[in-house]
Write a protein that holds these residues in place. Structure first.
Motif, PDB file in Angstrom:
ATOM      1  N   SER A   3       4.575 -70.498 117.719  1.00  0.00           N
ATOM      2  CA  SER A   3       4.826 -71.937 117.651  1.00  0.00           C
ATOM      3  C   SER A   3       4.192 -72.521 116.387  1.00  0.00           C
ATOM      4  N   LYS A   4       4.826 -73.581 115.907  1.00  0.00           N
ATOM      5  CA  LYS A   4       4.335 -74.239 114.697  1.00  0.00           C
ATOM      6  C   LYS A   4       3.069 -75.013 115.039  1.00  0.00           C
ATOM      7  N   GLN A   5       2.062 -74.879 114.199  1.00  0.00           N
ATOM      8  CA  GLN A   5       0.793 -75.571 114.381  1.00  0.00           C
ATOM      9  C   GLN A   5       0.397 -76.249 113.091  1.00  0.00           C
ATOM     10  N   MET A   6      -0.276 -77.402 113.218  1.00  0.00           N
ATOM     11  CA  MET A   6      -0.877 -78.040 112.046  1.00  0.00           C
ATOM     12  C   MET A   6      -2.232 -77.362 111.854  1.00  0.00           C
ATOM     13  N   VAL A   7      -2.419 -76.762 110.688  1.00  0.00           N
ATOM     14  CA  VAL A   7      -3.603 -75.958 110.438  1.00  0.00           C
ATOM     15  C   VAL A   7      -4.244 -76.382 109.125  1.00  0.00           C
ATOM     16  N   SER A   8      -5.590 -76.431 109.109  1.00  0.00           N
ATOM     17  CA  SER A   8      -6.335 -76.695 107.880  1.00  0.00           C
ATOM     18  C   SER A   8      -6.797 -75.380 107.280  1.00  0.00           C
ATOM     19  N   HIS A   9      -7.001 -75.399 105.980  1.00  0.00           N
ATOM     20  CA  HIS A   9      -7.412 -74.214 105.229  1.00  0.00           C
ATOM     21  C   HIS A   9      -8.663 -73.593 105.826  1.00  0.00           C
ATOM     22  N   GLY A  10      -9.723 -74.363 105.952  1.00  0.00           N
ATOM     23  CA  GLY A  10     -10.919 -73.890 106.619  1.00  0.00           C
ATOM     24  C   GLY A  10     -12.027 -73.339 105.735  1.00  0.00           C
ATOM     25  N   PHE A  11     -11.736 -73.033 104.471  1.00  0.00           N
ATOM     26  CA  PHE A  11     -12.795 -72.557 103.576  1.00  0.00           C
ATOM     27  C   PHE A  11     -12.416 -72.919 102.151  1.00  0.00           C
ATOM     28  N   GLY A  12     -13.408 -73.052 101.325  1.00  0.00           N
ATOM     29  CA  GLY A  12     -13.194 -73.552  99.974  1.00  0.00           C
ATOM     30  C   GLY A  12     -12.906 -72.470  98.959  1.00  0.00           C
ATOM     31  N   PRO A  13     -12.801 -72.880  97.701  1.00  0.00           N
ATOM     32  CA  PRO A  13     -12.516 -71.926  96.632  1.00  0.00           C
ATOM     33  C   PRO A  13     -13.730 -71.053  96.314  1.00  0.00           C
ATOM     34  N   VAL A  14     -13.476 -69.945  95.653  1.00  0.00           N
ATOM     35  CA  VAL A  14     -14.538 -69.118  95.085  1.00  0.00           C
ATOM     36  C   VAL A  14     -14.410 -69.258  93.575  1.00  0.00           C
ATOM     37  N   PHE A  15     -15.464 -69.763  92.943  1.00  0.00           N
ATOM     38  CA  PHE A  15     -15.481 -69.889  91.484  1.00  0.00           C
ATOM     39  C   PHE A  15     -16.886 -70.260  91.055  1.00  0.00           C
ATOM     40  N   SER A  19     -15.918 -68.845  85.498  1.00  0.00           N
ATOM     41  CA  SER A  19     -14.585 -68.387  85.900  1.00  0.00           C
ATOM     42  C   SER A  19     -13.576 -68.714  84.805  1.00  0.00           C
ATOM     43  N   LYS A  20     -12.778 -67.706  84.410  1.00  0.00           N
ATOM     44  CA  LYS A  20     -11.799 -67.872  83.333  1.00  0.00           C
ATOM     45  C   LYS A  20     -10.360 -67.871  83.844  1.00  0.00           C
ATOM     46  N   VAL A  21     -10.153 -67.334  85.023  1.00  0.00           N
ATOM     47  CA  VAL A  21      -8.828 -67.151  85.595  1.00  0.00           C
ATOM     48  C   VAL A  21      -8.821 -67.742  86.998  1.00  0.00           C
ATOM     49  N   LEU A  22      -7.749 -68.452  87.347  1.00  0.00           N
ATOM     50  CA  LEU A  22      -7.577 -68.985  88.701  1.00  0.00           C
ATOM     51  C   LEU A  22      -6.347 -68.331  89.311  1.00  0.00           C
ATOM     52  N   ILE A  23      -6.541 -67.654  90.437  1.00  0.00           N
ATOM     53  CA  ILE A  23      -5.435 -67.056  91.175  1.00  0.00           C
ATOM     54  C   ILE A  23      -5.242 -67.866  92.448  1.00  0.00           C
ATOM     55  N   ALA A  67     -18.792 -61.491  95.198  1.00  0.00           N
ATOM     56  CA  ALA A  67     -19.507 -61.015  94.010  1.00  0.00           C
ATOM     57  C   ALA A  67     -18.528 -60.419  93.000  1.00  0.00           C
ATOM     58  N   PHE A  68     -17.538 -59.670  93.470  1.00  0.00           N
ATOM     59  CA  PHE A  68     -16.514 -59.067  92.625  1.00  0.00           C
ATOM     60  C   PHE A  68     -15.782 -60.155  91.826  1.00  0.00           C
ATOM     61  N   LEU A  69     -15.381 -61.228  92.503  1.00  0.00           N
ATOM     62  CA  LEU A  69     -14.675 -62.321  91.825  1.00  0.00           C
ATOM     63  C   LEU A  69     -15.574 -62.980  90.781  1.00  0.00           C
ATOM     64  N   ILE A  70     -16.786 -63.303  91.164  1.00  0.00           N
ATOM     65  CA  ILE A  70     -17.697 -64.015  90.261  1.00  0.00           C
ATOM     66  C   ILE A  70     -18.046 -63.173  89.036  1.00  0.00           C
ATOM     67  N   LYS A 106     -12.502 -78.726  86.161  1.00  0.00           N
ATOM     68  CA  LYS A 106     -13.563 -79.431  85.416  1.00  0.00           C
ATOM     69  C   LYS A 106     -14.826 -78.595  85.266  1.00  0.00           C
ATOM     70  N   HIS A 107     -15.092 -77.742  86.240  1.00  0.00           N
ATOM     71  CA  HIS A 107     -16.377 -77.041  86.266  1.00  0.00           C
ATOM     72  C   HIS A 107     -16.252 -75.534  86.080  1.00  0.00           C
ATOM     73  N   SER A 108     -15.250 -75.109  85.325  1.00  0.00           N
ATOM     74  CA  SER A 108     -15.085 -73.690  85.012  1.00  0.00           C
ATOM     75  C   SER A 108     -14.431 -73.576  83.638  1.00  0.00           C
ATOM     76  N   LYS A 109     -14.149 -72.343  83.249  1.00  0.00           N
ATOM     77  CA  LYS A 109     -13.498 -72.078  81.962  1.00  0.00           C
ATOM     78  C   LYS A 109     -12.035 -71.651  82.163  1.00  0.00           C
ATOM     79  N   VAL A 110     -11.445 -72.015  83.310  1.00  0.00           N
ATOM     80  CA  VAL A 110     -10.086 -71.589  83.633  1.00  0.00           C
ATOM     81  C   VAL A 110      -9.082 -72.034  82.573  1.00  0.00           C
ATOM     82  N   GLY A 111      -9.169 -73.251  82.127  1.00  0.00           N
ATOM     83  CA  GLY A 111      -8.224 -73.724  81.112  1.00  0.00           C
ATOM     84  C   GLY A 111      -6.790 -73.568  81.574  1.00  0.00           C
ATOM     85  N   SER A 112      -6.016 -72.795  80.831  1.00  0.00           N
ATOM     86  CA  SER A 112      -4.602 -72.632  81.165  1.00  0.00           C
ATOM     87  C   SER A 112      -4.296 -71.323  81.885  1.00  0.00           C
TER      88      SER A 112
END
Length: 171
Positions: A3-15, A19-23, A67-70, A106-112
């Motif tokens: 069944s369809k449910q309204m769901v929130s993400h539940g956890f924030g980003p890792v960065f 960080s130079k790359v955003l996936i 740790a791998f991502l960071i 604003k708070h990383s080096k992700v850029g483009s």
């Protein structure tokens, strides 16, 4: 879960500030929401692909994955903060609330260097986020087990080709 449910993400980003790359994924799967971390389904190939691309050991625990991502200057998040969804089905996503990427940008080096993990993440990014950021994303083939047409080897090759310029390992 059928069944369809309204769901929130539940956890924030890792960065962090280096960080130079955003996936970006679309929205966490049921397994990822249960674990409160990204790409938690055992058949999702994200961690295998990233370990191969970076020629690094496969991270197993959530702490190892963070740790791998960071250490590799990679930020990970999803395009959607909340939505109506049936199980983990991207095709069932409706009633979207988009994540705010301004903090990461604003708070990383992700850029483009923004990459979408799969067509749904890419389409959602283009529809909702591109008008806000003005930064184009690169569409990568999904690492989801639902993307059975792509072998692990083919995923690794494509991800490596696309990420080669953006990810420069400091060794």
């Amino acid at each position: 879960m059928n069944s369809k449910q309204m769901v929130s993400h539940g956890f924030g980003p890792v960065f962090d500030e280096d960080s130079k790359v955003l996936i970006l994924g679309s929205f966490p799967s049921v397994k990822s929401r249960e674990q409160s971390f990204y790409y938690g389904h055992p058949q999702n190939r994200f961690w295998k692909v990233m370990a191969a691309v970076l020629k690094a050991p496969l991270p197993v625990s959530i702490e190892e994955k963070k740790a791998f991502l960071i250490v590799n200057h990679i930020a990970v998040y999803d395009v959607i903060e909340s939505c109506s969804i049936i199980g983990s089905s991207d095709s069932s996503i409706r009633d979207v609330t988009v994540t705010d990427l301004s903090g990461i940008l604003k708070h990383s080096k992700v850029g483009s260097h923004i990459y979408a993990n799969g067509a749904k993440a890419y389409d959602l990014y283009r529809k909702y986020t591109l008008p806000v950021t003005g930064i184009e994303a690169v569409k990568l083939p999904s690492t989801s087990p639902a993307n059975a047409a792509w072998s692990l080897e083919r995923l690794i090759g494509t991800w490596e080709k696309e990420l080669r310029i953006a990810i420069k390992k400091d060794r």
